[in-house]
Design an enzyme around this catalytic site. Structure first.
Site: not given
Length: 220
Positions: A115, A119, A211, A214
């Protein structure tokens, strides 16, 4: 604050929330910021395995003869389905092994997406699945369904390759992501362990679990 907005689940006809007590217990542990990488990976694996039990519940069966130690009888087996697990790299990899233990005959494809942080839209960099796509059932795997951009892109890529039977499995979803995937691909059933409240300004799920990539691979 509450995890799920009131009435949100019933608003999505293509969404199935797996509410088994063991799944909900493990999701709570998954959310905890104190959960170390090793335990986090184990929890993702275990939740994916439990969710696969639900996601495969409607696979058709066929009768087959079986010779037991005492006599011949008739048993049931899955009828000719070719299952393919397709993790969205990299976080989706954490869900593969748990599901593979349920269906060790499944093939594994890969879709590489990330991603763009500016944006929030997906960037496609890798696609590899078995060639006989029209004959297969595909389970697209990604721990998070946030904005829905990666999910829509992954499903679109599979359909362009000829896939017609696709399910999407995630651990935590946001209403925005579910709505976007449902609008783009209303034929795709979405399975999740929790429908969370909302996205924040950066496109992260709230309350979420951070995340997932991560936390899975220790890169946070």
């Amino acid at each position: 604050m509450d995890t799920t907005p009131a009435g949100a689940v019933t608003a999505f006809s293509n969404l199935i929330v797996v509410r088994h007590p063991l799944v909900q217990h493990k999701v709570t542990l998954l959310r905890d910021q104190r959960t170390p990488t090793k335990i986090f990976k184990e929890l993702v694996d275990e939740i994916a395995m439990l969710m696969a039990y639900e996601a495969t519940a409607d696979l058709p069966l066929e009768s087959v003869p079986v010779e037991t130690p005492l006599e011949q009888t008739t048993g049931q087996r899955v009828a000719g389905k070719k299952l393919t697990l397709v993790p969205i790299l990299r976080a989706g990899l954490g869900m593969v092994e748990g599901i593979y233990r349920w269906v060790p005959g499944a093939r594994v494809g890969h879709i590489g997406l990330y991603r763009d942080h500016d944006t929030l839209e997906p960037v496609d960099y890798y696609f590899k699945v078995p060639g006989d796509t029209t004959e297969r059932d595909f389970f697209v795997l990604d721990p998070m369904l946030a904005t829905g951009g990666s999910a829509v892109s992954a499903v679109s890529s599979l359909k362009r390759a000829g896939a017609t039977r696709i399910r999407f499995l995630c651990l935590v979803a946001a209403p925005d992501g579910v709505a976007r995937l449902a609008a783009a691909h209303p034929d795709v059933t979405i399975y999740c362990a929790s429908l969370d409240r909302e996205l924040n300004g950066a496109g992260y799920i709230l309350p979420g679990l951070g995340d997932a990539g991560d936390r899975l691979f220790g890169t946070r």
